[in-house]
Design an enzyme around this catalytic site. Structure first.
Site, mmCIF file in Angstrom:
data_model
loop_
_atom_site.group_PDB
_atom_site.id
_atom_site.type_symbol
_atom_site.label_atom_id
_atom_site.label_comp_id
_atom_site.label_asym_id
_atom_site.label_seq_id
_atom_site.Cartn_x
_atom_site.Cartn_y
_atom_site.Cartn_z
ATOM 1 N N GLY A 154 32.432 -16.119 -23.234
ATOM 2 C CA GLY A 154 31.104 -15.688 -23.626
ATOM 3 C C GLY A 154 30.812 -14.282 -23.138
ATOM 4 O O GLY A 154 31.521 -13.735 -22.287
ATOM 5 N N CYS A 155 29.746 -13.701 -23.675
ATOM 6 C CA CYS A 155 29.406 -12.315 -23.337
ATOM 7 C C CYS A 155 28.947 -12.175 -21.893
ATOM 8 O O CYS A 155 29.438 -11.306 -21.153
ATOM 9 C CB CYS A 155 28.358 -11.778 -24.301
ATOM 10 S SG CYS A 155 26.901 -12.835 -24.482
ATOM 11 N N TYR A 156 28.010 -13.018 -21.463
ATOM 12 C CA TYR A 156 27.556 -12.952 -20.071
ATOM 13 C C TYR A 156 28.685 -13.272 -19.085
ATOM 14 O O TYR A 156 28.840 -12.574 -18.072
ATOM 15 C CB TYR A 156 26.394 -13.916 -19.843
ATOM 16 C CG TYR A 156 25.080 -13.521 -20.458
ATOM 17 C CD1 TYR A 156 24.466 -12.312 -20.139
ATOM 18 C CD2 TYR A 156 24.422 -14.376 -21.337
ATOM 19 C CE1 TYR A 156 23.240 -11.972 -20.695
ATOM 20 C CE2 TYR A 156 23.199 -14.047 -21.893
ATOM 21 C CZ TYR A 156 22.608 -12.837 -21.569
ATOM 22 O OH TYR A 156 21.388 -12.506 -22.114
#
Length: 330
Positions: A154-156
């Site tokens: 994921g991005c985070y």
């Protein structure tokens, strides 16, 4: 020449990776696909994204015949689809022998017990899940090279783990605190009231309950306190992370820890200098900045990435290149 099928190409991430793969001299796009009931089927990608007018391909509905054509002609499949869709498609294409690069969260946890709580479904493909590799490119390259089932992070988690993993051995039992702000594209392309122009503002969401928290904790090997925020800008993530380090840790120890990125051309690390989102937007880079207070033992790290690039599409491309033994440093 590796032939890549892209499923979910109408969304921000799918369109972004379509553009990236189209620019690769050693890759070609086998096809761009959307669901059979998508309102975008039959449209040219450039109708949705005029900036991609150089990509002369239409969005094809993913019928059973289309899936068989992908198996017959593609080397790999990129899934830029919802978790519940990727769950089944990833397993099916993997079982047909294709390399699968899944941008959803459907294969990021190795523990099947995590999925009902965080994703709302029971994972029914335990063997495929057992073969899946977490595609944090700078850290798991050997596994990415040999597995055909890659769960792109994921991005985070990407922004957070790139910052924290080098100093993981210096952490105490005090939980790292991660506050991260993402641009509105992180919420997807579908129209929603809270992401509309007149409504969007800087606000926390998913407090003490965001699915990226256990993803970060699992890969770091330590629980964290993670609070995401929606920012009033289009793209990019800035994560500010506060951790207490073990007694006796010095700035030199931290500098030495981050030397693990000396050969990572997509990651820049600076002491006492902090990045901003504009530094990394439209790039595959991650910029880190850190400052340490030896008296208190607290380290603050800032990590900036483009949520659609390093946080999704360009990291997927890194994984594809690692898997097919191509250069990744551009």
């Amino acid at each position: 020449m590796k032939n890549i099928a892209i499923i979910g190409a109408s969304g921000y991430t799918g369109a972004q990776i379509s553009s990236l793969i189209n620019a690769e001299s050693t890759m070609s796009i086998q096809g761009l696909y959307v669901s059979e009931n998508s309102l975008d089927k039959g449209k040219a990608l450039s109708d949705l994204y005029p900036a991609y007018s150089h990509i002369d391909l239409c969005l094809t509905p993913l019928t059973d015949d289309a899936k068989q054509t992908i198996v017959a002609t593609a080397d790999a499949v990129v899934l830029a689809t919802d978790h519940g869709v990727s769950l089944h498609l990833a397993a099916w294409f993997y079982q047909q022998g294709l390399a699968v690069f899944d941008l959803s969260g459907a294969y990021r946890f190795s523990d099947v017990a995590q999925y009902p709580k965080w994703y709302g479904f029971t994972h029914e493909y335990s063997q495929v899940l057992a073969d899946a590799v977490y595609g944090l490119a700078e850290w798991n390259a050997p596994q990415i090279a040999t597995s055909k089932m890659i769960a792109v992070p994921g991005c985070y988690p990407t922004a957070s783990l790139i910052a924290l993993k080098p100093v993981a051995h210096l952490l105490t039992d005090i939980l790292p605190v991660i506050n991260a702000v993402s641009g509105v594209t992180g919420a997807g392309r579908k129209a929603q009231l809270h992401t509309s122009f007149c409504e969007v503002s800087l606000t926390p969401y998913g407090v003490l309950g965001h699915r990226h928290q256990p993803e970060i904790a699992t890969q770091l090997g330590q629980e964290v306190i993670f609070t995401p925020h929606l920012g009033n800008f289009k793209r990019g993530i800035l994560a500010t992370i506060t951790v207490q380090l073990a007694a006796g840790t010095t700035a030199s120890d931290i500098e030495k820890a981050y030397q693990c990125y000396d050969s990572a051309e997509l990651i820049t690390v600076k002491q006492n200098q902090f990045p901003k989102v504009d530094d990394v937007v439209q790039t595959a880079n991650c910029h880190l900045g850190w400052k340490f207070d030896e008296q208190s033992g607290y380290l603050v790290i800032a990590s900036a990435i483009d949520n659609l690039m390093k946080g999704a599409a360009s990291q997927a491309l890194q994984c594809i290149k690692i898997h097919f033994n191509a250069s990744v440093n551009h």
